[in-house]
Design a protein around this motif. Structure first.
Motif, PDB file in Angstrom:
ATOM      1  N   MET A 258      10.624  -8.119   0.504  1.00  0.00           N
ATOM      2  CA  MET A 258       9.774  -7.102  -0.101  1.00  0.00           C
ATOM      3  C   MET A 258       9.220  -7.629  -1.412  1.00  0.00           C
ATOM      4  N   THR A 259       7.915  -7.431  -1.601  1.00  0.00           N
ATOM      5  CA  THR A 259       7.244  -7.766  -2.858  1.00  0.00           C
ATOM      6  C   THR A 259       6.773  -6.474  -3.516  1.00  0.00           C
ATOM      7  N   PHE A 260       6.939  -6.392  -4.814  1.00  0.00           N
ATOM      8  CA  PHE A 260       6.297  -5.291  -5.542  1.00  0.00           C
ATOM      9  C   PHE A 260       5.433  -5.883  -6.638  1.00  0.00           C
ATOM     10  N   ILE A 261       4.286  -5.265  -6.840  1.00  0.00           N
ATOM     11  CA  ILE A 261       3.356  -5.704  -7.874  1.00  0.00           C
ATOM     12  C   ILE A 261       2.814  -4.457  -8.565  1.00  0.00           C
ATOM     13  N   GLN A 262       2.846  -4.468  -9.889  1.00  0.00           N
ATOM     14  CA  GLN A 262       2.255  -3.382 -10.663  1.00  0.00           C
ATOM     15  C   GLN A 262       0.982  -3.908 -11.311  1.00  0.00           C
ATOM     16  N   VAL A 263      -0.121  -3.180 -11.113  1.00  0.00           N
ATOM     17  CA  VAL A 263      -1.423  -3.700 -11.534  1.00  0.00           C
ATOM     18  C   VAL A 263      -2.166  -2.686 -12.382  1.00  0.00           C
ATOM     19  N   GLU A 264      -3.084  -3.200 -13.193  1.00  0.00           N
ATOM     20  CA  GLU A 264      -4.035  -2.364 -13.901  1.00  0.00           C
ATOM     21  C   GLU A 264      -5.411  -2.988 -13.749  1.00  0.00           C
ATOM     22  N   PRO A 265      -6.456  -2.163 -13.698  1.00  0.00           N
ATOM     23  CA  PRO A 265      -7.800  -2.708 -13.456  1.00  0.00           C
ATOM     24  C   PRO A 265      -8.319  -3.533 -14.626  1.00  0.00           C
ATOM     25  N   ASN A 266      -9.072  -4.573 -14.277  1.00  0.00           N
ATOM     26  CA  ASN A 266      -9.721  -5.428 -15.269  1.00  0.00           C
ATOM     27  C   ASN A 266     -11.087  -5.835 -14.707  1.00  0.00           C
ATOM     28  N   GLY A 267     -12.012  -4.887 -14.741  1.00  0.00           N
ATOM     29  CA  GLY A 267     -13.316  -5.130 -14.131  1.00  0.00           C
ATOM     30  C   GLY A 267     -13.238  -5.127 -12.616  1.00  0.00           C
ATOM     31  N   ARG A 268     -12.445  -4.185 -12.066  1.00  0.00           N
ATOM     32  CA  ARG A 268     -12.200  -4.180 -10.615  1.00  0.00           C
ATOM     33  C   ARG A 268     -13.496  -3.979  -9.831  1.00  0.00           C
ATOM     34  N   VAL A 269     -13.509  -4.571  -8.650  1.00  0.00           N
ATOM     35  CA  VAL A 269     -14.656  -4.415  -7.752  1.00  0.00           C
ATOM     36  C   VAL A 269     -14.246  -3.782  -6.431  1.00  0.00           C
ATOM     37  N   LYS A 270     -12.941  -3.422  -6.327  1.00  0.00           N
ATOM     38  CA  LYS A 270     -12.462  -2.814  -5.088  1.00  0.00           C
ATOM     39  C   LYS A 270     -11.234  -1.976  -5.408  1.00  0.00           C
ATOM     40  N   GLY A 271     -11.100  -0.825  -4.766  1.00  0.00           N
ATOM     41  CA  GLY A 271      -9.964   0.032  -5.006  1.00  0.00           C
ATOM     42  C   GLY A 271      -8.673  -0.516  -4.422  1.00  0.00           C
ATOM     43  N   VAL A 272      -7.542  -0.099  -4.987  1.00  0.00           N
ATOM     44  CA  VAL A 272      -6.241  -0.591  -4.528  1.00  0.00           C
ATOM     45  C   VAL A 272      -6.029  -0.272  -3.056  1.00  0.00           C
ATOM     46  N   GLU A 273      -6.320   0.963  -2.661  1.00  0.00           N
ATOM     47  CA  GLU A 273      -6.093   1.357  -1.258  1.00  0.00           C
ATOM     48  C   GLU A 273      -6.944   0.505  -0.311  1.00  0.00           C
ATOM     49  N   ASP A 274      -8.175   0.193  -0.728  1.00  0.00           N
ATOM     50  CA  ASP A 274      -9.038  -0.636   0.127  1.00  0.00           C
ATOM     51  C   ASP A 274      -8.530  -2.063   0.225  1.00  0.00           C
ATOM     52  N   ILE A 275      -7.970  -2.572  -0.863  1.00  0.00           N
ATOM     53  CA  ILE A 275      -7.395  -3.925  -0.814  1.00  0.00           C
ATOM     54  C   ILE A 275      -6.221  -3.957   0.155  1.00  0.00           C
ATOM     55  N   ILE A 276      -5.389  -2.925   0.095  1.00  0.00           N
ATOM     56  CA  ILE A 276      -4.253  -2.864   1.025  1.00  0.00           C
ATOM     57  C   ILE A 276      -4.744  -2.803   2.461  1.00  0.00           C
ATOM     58  N   LYS A 277      -5.755  -1.962   2.703  1.00  0.00           N
ATOM     59  CA  LYS A 277      -6.249  -1.788   4.072  1.00  0.00           C
ATOM     60  C   LYS A 277      -6.945  -3.039   4.605  1.00  0.00           C
ATOM     61  N   ASP A 278      -7.781  -3.649   3.752  1.00  0.00           N
ATOM     62  CA  ASP A 278      -8.627  -4.745   4.228  1.00  0.00           C
ATOM     63  C   ASP A 278      -7.999  -6.127   4.094  1.00  0.00           C
ATOM     64  N   GLU A 279      -7.091  -6.289   3.111  1.00  0.00           N
ATOM     65  CA  GLU A 279      -6.589  -7.627   2.831  1.00  0.00           C
ATOM     66  C   GLU A 279      -5.090  -7.795   3.117  1.00  0.00           C
ATOM     67  N   ILE A 280      -4.298  -6.771   2.793  1.00  0.00           N
ATOM     68  CA  ILE A 280      -2.843  -6.921   2.915  1.00  0.00           C
ATOM     69  C   ILE A 280      -2.356  -6.581   4.328  1.00  0.00           C
ATOM     70  N   ASN A 281      -2.747  -5.421   4.831  1.00  0.00           N
ATOM     71  CA  ASN A 281      -2.280  -5.015   6.154  1.00  0.00           C
ATOM     72  C   ASN A 281      -2.639  -6.002   7.270  1.00  0.00           C
ATOM     73  N   PRO A 282      -3.812  -6.663   7.230  1.00  0.00           N
ATOM     74  CA  PRO A 282      -4.128  -7.631   8.300  1.00  0.00           C
ATOM     75  C   PRO A 282      -3.243  -8.875   8.315  1.00  0.00           C
ATOM     76  N   MET A 283      -2.486  -9.154   7.260  1.00  0.00           N
ATOM     77  CA  MET A 283      -1.579 -10.297   7.279  1.00  0.00           C
ATOM     78  C   MET A 283      -0.539 -10.090   8.371  1.00  0.00           C
ATOM     79  N   LYS A 284      -0.395 -11.036   9.251  1.00  0.00           N
ATOM     80  CA  LYS A 284       0.451 -10.845  10.424  1.00  0.00           C
ATOM     81  C   LYS A 284       1.922 -10.657  10.076  1.00  0.00           C
ATOM     82  N   GLU A 285       2.343 -11.136   8.914  1.00  0.00           N
ATOM     83  CA  GLU A 285       3.745 -10.984   8.529  1.00  0.00           C
ATOM     84  C   GLU A 285       4.056  -9.575   7.997  1.00  0.00           C
ATOM     85  N   VAL A 286       3.042  -8.856   7.548  1.00  0.00           N
ATOM     86  CA  VAL A 286       3.221  -7.557   6.886  1.00  0.00           C
ATOM     87  C   VAL A 286       3.424  -6.445   7.917  1.00  0.00           C
ATOM     88  N   TYR A 287       4.496  -5.663   7.730  1.00  0.00           N
ATOM     89  CA  TYR A 287       4.686  -4.493   8.601  1.00  0.00           C
ATOM     90  C   TYR A 287       4.609  -3.172   7.824  1.00  0.00           C
TER      91      TYR A 287
END
Length: 539
Positions: free
Chosen positions: A502-531
């Motif tokens: 398990m990884t945890f990351i706490q973040v704050e925006p710095n000129g963000r161009v994408k929302g956190v939920e969208d990053i999870i949906k589009d970038e993190i969930n597609p990783m085959k190791e992630v359940y």
């Protein structure tokens, strides 16, 4: 009377019935509790003088002022013999370490029955027919009315009273619909013969009768306004057995002007508006009563006995039922915040638990019943999109049939000053979370099968669980830096079998161009190791 004996003052302008007083006296005598009744118009005048020597106070609608709380040097608990303790400064009482409780539901049947009698009497024009008979007229054909069977009746709120009312109305064949933002489980409505709707407009637009049962809260002030009243039919009936401030009276006047068949009935105390000359013209369509809903011998006895039972349980068992202010000791306030945070954190894994288990370790176990309300506050505030009190959160859970259990800690496990929460879902799955305070820092120490210290900071906290593979922490973190986020804090670790991590990351925006939920949906969930990947907004 010995010096050690606890003493209770029953101070009520509106007297309890004799049988109700006898029931209270029996409870107090059995519990070796001293008592004194201060009743009638002089009750409030003498109350400030009398209160310093008493440990418990029972009131009805009587105002418990800041002045009274200041001089109540020995007062430990106040019981409002009724449902809404709006006459008590709950915040001030909490500051003074005084418990406040009420007796919800004990007068519900009396109010529900009154509501039905008034609905039926107005629908059948019985009040108008009675006045006609008093004038020596016999005109049965002038007072043709409506039956309740088959009619749509709307209930604004779905607590103790409207639930009983719904059950009785459905037994008469009425079609009952209810709206309550705190009750979302449709099965709860079905249990009492009502259909829960998703918006308040449906209650007014499609109902022959609307009955108001909202509590006295900032959100319910003038909640019944012209926008809603204009949706009702010309011959609609509005009934208010709740609190006067739920009605916008200027809008009610306008509705009566525009709808010549519209009728209003109320048993609330505030009748100032009837003195307005404009309201006089509607005298045949406004029906006012003194507050009679709970004024039955049966409700009187139930409410009085419950108030006495609450104080008996408190003084002799250390438990105060139906407590509304949960006055925790100063050193426990940070743990209340921890408990709220854990409740919110675990929501990301099981959104709508049907059962919640709470275990408090060490000295925290003394306050387990207090902490359970803060767990629920953390769980439900985000759902409702607004701040709620711990007691409102407990009521929300109760209304939605959520089973809340406080378990004794396992003596073989040593988790100093830790709180553990287990959410159970309807599909038999469960999720455990544990937390503690270490050197002033609120921490999550366990998430499901993973033991890991996660500081509770006011940031977006992303939790990602995956099959063990080297480099995943950096790979996940890079997705957030790529889209304009700073990593404030983070970490990772395996489970006991070392086949998952398990990884945890706490973040704050710095000129963000994408929302956190969208990053999870589009970038993190597609990783085959992630359940599993979730974001917990801890701001």
């Amino acid at each position: 009377m010995t010096e050690e004996q606890k003493k209770v003052l029953i101070a009520t302008q509106k007297r309890f019935a004799l049988d109700a007083k006898e029931s209270m006296i029996k409870v107090f005598n059995n519990g070796n509790i001293g008592y004194h009744f201060l009743e009638g118009d002089g009750a409030l005048i003498d109350l400030v003088k009398e209160i310093p020597e008493y440990h418990g106070l029972v009131v009805r609608s009587d105002l418990v002022t800041d002045e009274l709380l200041e001089v109540a040097s020995n007062l430990e608990a106040i019981v409002r013999a009724g449902s809404d303790p709006e006459n008590i400064n709950i915040t001030k009482a909490r500051e003074k370490g005084i418990y406040v409780s009420n007796t919800p539901g004990r007068n519900a049947n009396g109010v529900a029955e009154e509501s039905i009698w008034v609905m039926g009497a107005i629908a059948r024009n019985l009040f108008s027919a009675y006045e006609s008979m008093k004038n020596g007229e016999f005109l049965p054909d002038d007072f043709i009315g409506h039956e309740l069977e088959g009619k749509r009746i709307g209930l604004l709120a779905f607590g103790h009273i409207p639930k009983l009312l719904s059950k009785k109305l459905s037994g008469l064949g009425a079609k009952v619909f209810a709206y309550d933002p705190f009750v979302t489980d449709k099965k709860v409505g079905e249990e009492y013969g009502a259909t829960l709707v998703d918006n308040i407009q449906d209650i007014f637009e499609k109902s022959f009768i609307v009955s108001i049962h909202v509590p006295n809260l900032p959100d319910t002030n003038k909640i019944v306004n012209y926008e809603l009243l204009s949706l009702m039919s010309n011959n609609g009936i509005l009934l208010n057995t709740a609190r006067p401030n739920s009605i916008n009276y200027d809008d009610l006047k306008q509705t009566l002007l525009e709808k010549d068949g519209f009728r209003y009935a109320s048993d609330v105390n505030k009748v100032i508006f009837i003195k307005d000359n404009e309201m006089g013209k509607f005298h045949d369509r406004i029906f006012l009563f003194p507050k009679l809903g709970a004024q039955t011998f049966e409700s009187n006895i139930r409410t009085a006995t419950s108030a006495a039972d609450h104080l008996d349980d408190y003084f002799n068992k250390g438990i105060l039922n139906d407590c509304v202010n949960v006055p925790l000791p100063e050193e426990m306030k940070e743990y209340a915040l921890l408990t709220m945070s854990l409740g919110k954190f675990n929501k990301a894994f099981i959104d709508n638990p049907i059962k919640i288990e709470i275990v408090c370790y060490g000295d925290l176990n003394t306050h387990k019943d207090d902490f359970k309300q803060y767990v629920l506050k953390g769980l439900y505030e985000e759902n409702l999109g607004k701040k709620i009190t711990p007691s409102q959160a407990l009521e929300f859970a109760t209304d939605n049939n959520v089973n809340i259990i406080t378990r004794e800690p396992d003596p073989t496990k040593i988790y100093p000053h830790s709180i553990e929460i287990i959410y159970h879902s309807s599909d038999s799955s469960s999720h455990k979370i544990r937390g503690r305070i270490d050197e002033g820092e609120l921490q999550v120490t366990r998430v499901g099968e993973f033991k890991q210290n996660i500081p509770i900071f006011p940031y977006d906290t992303i939790i990602v669980q995956y099959t063990e593979k080297a480099g995943m922490f950096d790979r996940i973190g890079n997705q957030f830096t790529k889209y304009g986020y700073n990593k404030v804090y983070g970490g990772f670790g395996p489970n006991e079998d070392r086949d998952k991590a398990m990884t945890f990351i706490q973040v704050e925006p710095n000129g963000r161009v994408k929302g956190v939920e969208d990053i999870i949906k589009d970038e993190i969930n597609p990783m085959k190791e992630v359940y599993r990947a979730v974001n917990i907004n801890m701001k």
